[in-house]
Enzyme design. Structure first.
Site, PDB file in Angstrom:
ATOM      1  N   ASP A 133       0.826  -1.222   0.000  1.00  0.00           N
ATOM      2  CA  ASP A 133       0.000   0.000   0.000  1.00  0.00           C
ATOM      3  C   ASP A 133       0.858   1.269   0.000  1.00  0.00           C
ATOM      4  O   ASP A 133       0.602   2.218   0.747  1.00  0.00           O
ATOM      5  CB  ASP A 133      -0.944   0.012   1.214  1.00  0.00           C
ATOM      6  CG  ASP A 133      -2.046  -1.028   1.113  1.00  0.00           C
ATOM      7  OD1 ASP A 133      -2.009  -1.827   0.160  1.00  0.00           O
ATOM      8  OD2 ASP A 133      -2.912  -1.055   1.994  1.00  0.00           O
ATOM      9  N   ASP A 179      -0.484  -4.493  -3.647  1.00  0.00           N
ATOM     10  CA  ASP A 179      -1.419  -3.384  -3.907  1.00  0.00           C
ATOM     11  C   ASP A 179      -0.742  -2.029  -3.741  1.00  0.00           C
ATOM     12  O   ASP A 179      -1.292  -1.107  -3.129  1.00  0.00           O
ATOM     13  CB  ASP A 179      -2.616  -3.464  -2.946  1.00  0.00           C
ATOM     14  CG  ASP A 179      -3.349  -4.792  -3.015  1.00  0.00           C
ATOM     15  OD1 ASP A 179      -3.309  -5.443  -4.071  1.00  0.00           O
ATOM     16  OD2 ASP A 179      -3.956  -5.182  -1.999  1.00  0.00           O
TER      17      ASP A 179
END
Length: 373
Positions: A193, A220
């Site tokens: 992230d 991600d």
């Protein structure tokens, strides 16, 4: 541009500047320079201020402030510029909604020289109880509209290896929520992230532009619901020693609101990897529990995809309840071994007429930040 995981880890152990664990250069050299040269390059100094709304930040004391947050907190209203001298600024920074049209400039015009870094993760305990969560882990949070950054590195150097057993491993380098947020020649370093390109509310379609930027991570590491254009960018996937099989992670995890006709657009960029071939997915859709009507959107066009991307199955599900095939994923004229179309149903392609509508001008409307590159 980034170093192998072993070298990155040894930097963390050996250096007082833990940001070096993320492949950063030695800022002491950059900060030294010629004694006659201003710490702020061609951007003036406190004694030769460019404008009354220009503030100077230098960890060594040559500016108006020694921390970025102190400079941000000192202003009210919009239109301020922060010129930041070379150095590692170990702090968290928040730019609230009232500090609009703010610009940060790395004075050396080399993003490796100016580093804003901290090491909170989602599972890090907060003073007073609880944990930070994904949003709270961000080193830098930008909520104001009209934010621009040039030649800055935004980093989160939290490492899984230092916290075995912690489940909240999301560690955000920057969360951007404002409309008309532009980043030129910036770097975004982290693992899970890293770059949170988002908006202030589900009903707000925040536009963001990333040009000539570098982002790296594993899980991600570019995610959120913003309308974001990535142009001439370099996305780099990291190796992992804590996993023994693919996939190691996912480059993109958009969470575009269903009513938003524009999600993430990646154009004329490249994706490289330190990991074994085919160990990374290009994307998976994030449908948050707070918005189960989201329809994540990602278009990757005219971009080179290296061998680290799984060409056979570049997309996967985050949840079986929201299969990627029901989302808005598409490609157009990509190149490289990771772009090879071997199973056509796994790689939706835009037609030439559809590609005409998938350009930066359509995504960003009346805002043209590329003219300021």
């Amino acid at each position: 541009m980034s170093q192998p995981l072993v070298a990155r880890r040894s930097f963390l152990v050996a250096s007082a500047g833990a940001a070096l664990a993320l492949g950063l250069t030695d800022t002491a050299h950059a900060a030294g320079g010629s004694p006659s040269r201003s710490r702020f390059g061609r951007y003036g100094s406190p004694s030769a201020r460019l404008t009354r709304r220009t503030l100077y930040v230098d960890a060594g004391g040559a500016g108006d402030f020694t921390t970025v947050q102190a400079a941000v907190s000192s202003v009210t209203g919009g239109g301020h510029t922060l010129v930041i001298a070379p150095g590692t600024y170990r702090e968290t920074v928040a730019v609230g909604v009232d500090r609009t049209e703010m610009t940060w400039i790395g004075a050396s015009e080399n993003p490796r020289d100016v580093v804003v870094v901290y090491d909170n993760a989602a599972g890090t305990p907060k003073p007073g109880g609880g944990t930070y969560g994904t949003t709270g882990s961000a080193t830098t949070t930008v909520q104001a509209d009209g934010f621009t950054a040039r030649w800055i590195t935004f980093a989160n150097d939290w490492l899984r290896a230092d916290h075995p057993g912690m489940s909240g491993t999301q560690a955000v380098a920057i969360k951007v929520q404002g409309d008309r947020s532009a980043f030129h020649h910036c770097r975004f370093l982290g693992h899970q992230d890293t770059l949170y390109a988002d908006s202030m509310a589900r009903e707000t379609f925040a536009r963001q532009y990333f040009a000539h930027c570098y982002a790296e991570g594993d899980v991600d590491f570019v995610f959120g619901r913003a309308t974001a254009v990535f142009e001439h960018c370099h996305l780099h996937t990291l190796n992992r020693t804590d996993l023994t099989s693919a996939p190691y992670g996912f480059v993109f995890a958009p969470s575009t609101v269903g009513a938003n006709p524009r999600g993430y657009l990646v154009t004329r960029s490249r994706v490289t990897s330190e990991a074994p071939d085919a160990y990374y997915k290009l994307a998976r859709p994030w449908v948050p529990s707070s918005d189960t009507t989201a329809r994540p959107m990602l278009t990757v066009r005219e971009t080179r995809l290296g061998a680290g991307i799984d060409a056979v199955a570049p997309y996967t599900n985050m949840s079986s309840s929201h299969p990627w095939q029901n989302q808005r994923f598409a490609e157009y004229r990509n190149t490289g071994p990771g772009a090879s179309v071997t199973v056509p149903e796994n790689r939706p392609q835009l037609s030439a007429s559809e590609a005409e509508l998938a350009k930066r001008e359509a995504y960003l409307g009346d805002w043209a930040p590329w003219k300021d590159c």
